[in-house]
Design a protein around this motif. Structure first.
Motif, PDB file in Angstrom:
ATOM      1  N   LEU A 138      11.454 -14.930  20.861  1.00  9.15           N
ATOM      2  CA  LEU A 138      10.893 -15.194  22.176  1.00  9.15           C
ATOM      3  C   LEU A 138      11.025 -16.673  22.461  1.00  9.15           C
ATOM      4  O   LEU A 138      11.046 -17.493  21.530  1.00  9.15           O
ATOM      5  CB  LEU A 138       9.428 -14.786  22.220  1.00  9.15           C
ATOM      6  CG  LEU A 138       9.122 -13.331  21.842  1.00  9.15           C
ATOM      7  CD1 LEU A 138       7.625 -13.114  21.805  1.00  9.15           C
ATOM      8  CD2 LEU A 138       9.800 -12.371  22.780  1.00  9.15           C
ATOM      9  N   ARG A 190      10.510 -20.016  25.651  1.00  6.47           N
ATOM     10  CA  ARG A 190      10.012 -20.487  26.934  1.00  6.47           C
ATOM     11  C   ARG A 190      10.448 -21.925  27.090  1.00  6.47           C
ATOM     12  O   ARG A 190      10.322 -22.730  26.164  1.00  6.47           O
ATOM     13  CB  ARG A 190       8.504 -20.385  26.965  1.00  6.47           C
ATOM     14  CG  ARG A 190       7.871 -20.783  28.246  1.00  6.47           C
ATOM     15  CD  ARG A 190       6.397 -20.502  28.153  1.00  6.47           C
ATOM     16  NE  ARG A 190       5.703 -21.681  27.696  1.00  6.47           N
ATOM     17  CZ  ARG A 190       4.757 -22.306  28.403  1.00  6.47           C
ATOM     18  NH1 ARG A 190       4.377 -21.818  29.557  1.00  6.47           N
ATOM     19  NH2 ARG A 190       4.184 -23.376  27.940  1.00  6.47           N
ATOM     20  N   ARG A 191      10.992 -22.277  28.227  1.00  7.51           N
ATOM     21  CA  ARG A 191      11.403 -23.654  28.504  1.00  7.51           C
ATOM     22  C   ARG A 191      10.154 -24.497  28.730  1.00  7.51           C
ATOM     23  O   ARG A 191       9.205 -24.038  29.370  1.00  7.51           O
ATOM     24  CB  ARG A 191      12.287 -23.731  29.743  1.00  7.51           C
ATOM     25  CG  ARG A 191      13.525 -22.888  29.706  1.00  7.51           C
ATOM     26  CD  ARG A 191      14.718 -23.378  28.999  1.00  7.51           C
ATOM     27  NE  ARG A 191      14.992 -24.800  29.101  1.00  7.51           N
ATOM     28  CZ  ARG A 191      15.803 -25.408  28.252  1.00  7.51           C
ATOM     29  NH1 ARG A 191      16.378 -24.735  27.286  1.00  7.51           N
ATOM     30  NH2 ARG A 191      16.045 -26.677  28.369  1.00  7.51           N
ATOM     31  N   THR A 192      10.163 -25.704  28.221  1.00 10.32           N
ATOM     32  CA  THR A 192       9.031 -26.599  28.416  1.00 10.32           C
ATOM     33  C   THR A 192       9.385 -27.800  29.277  1.00 10.32           C
ATOM     34  O   THR A 192       8.546 -28.642  29.530  1.00 10.32           O
ATOM     35  CB  THR A 192       8.484 -27.108  27.073  1.00 10.32           C
ATOM     36  OG1 THR A 192       9.518 -27.817  26.386  1.00 10.32           O
ATOM     37  CG2 THR A 192       7.964 -25.956  26.246  1.00 10.32           C
TER      38      THR A 192
END
Length: 154
Positions: free
Chosen positions: A149, A151-153
């Protein structure tokens, strides 16, 4: 270059003149060009920033395979997060493929990670990259039955 698989099986020395060592910041253009030619870059990742980040910490590096003339014909980025070793950006110049250089780079990457204390090596391959899945299977890598999994930060 004499290389072996993790179980000690010698690899065919099809490119004995090739040497593998850490790249430096001076290699940035050649490294990024190789990654782009190999189709490893994505618009949302800055490969130059990835290279600089890998070279700026003692827990990661980028190894490069060079011809006797100094030409860069392969790379592999490795990092140890304290729990697992990770492999990224394994690339071999199209003109050097099929000679065992990808295997030799993986042997070098694994050796670097073992020296760092990594008990396990992992890597991610896009599902659509089926040819590469066969390459890694031949080296003893298998699907770890987990989902990655993200997610771009930025």
């Amino acid at each position: 270059m004499t290389a072996a698989t993790p179980d000690g099986t010698p690899l065919a020395p099809s490119a004995p003149e090739t040497t593998i060592s850490a790249v430096t910041g001076d290699d940035e253009r050649a490294v990024v060009a190789l990654w782009e030619a190999a189709g490893l870059t994505r618009p949302w990742n800055d490969p130059s920033a990835d290279l600089r980040a890998a070279l700026s910490t003692p827990t990661s590096t980028v190894l490069g395979a060079r011809t006797p003339e100094g030409g860069l014909v392969g790379t592999v980025m490795v990092g140890y997060d304290g729990h697992r070793g990770w492999v990224y950006y394994l690339a071999v110049d199209e003109s050097s493929r099929g000679a065992g250089l990808g295997r030799a780079l993986m042997v070098a990457a694994e050796a670097w990670l073992v020296a760092e204390g990594a008990p396990k090596v992992q890597l991610m391959v896009r599902e659509t990259n089926t040819a590469v899945l066969g390459f890694y299977a031949a080296l003893g890598y298998s699907d770890q039955a987990c989902v990655v999994l993200g997610r771009r930060t930025d």
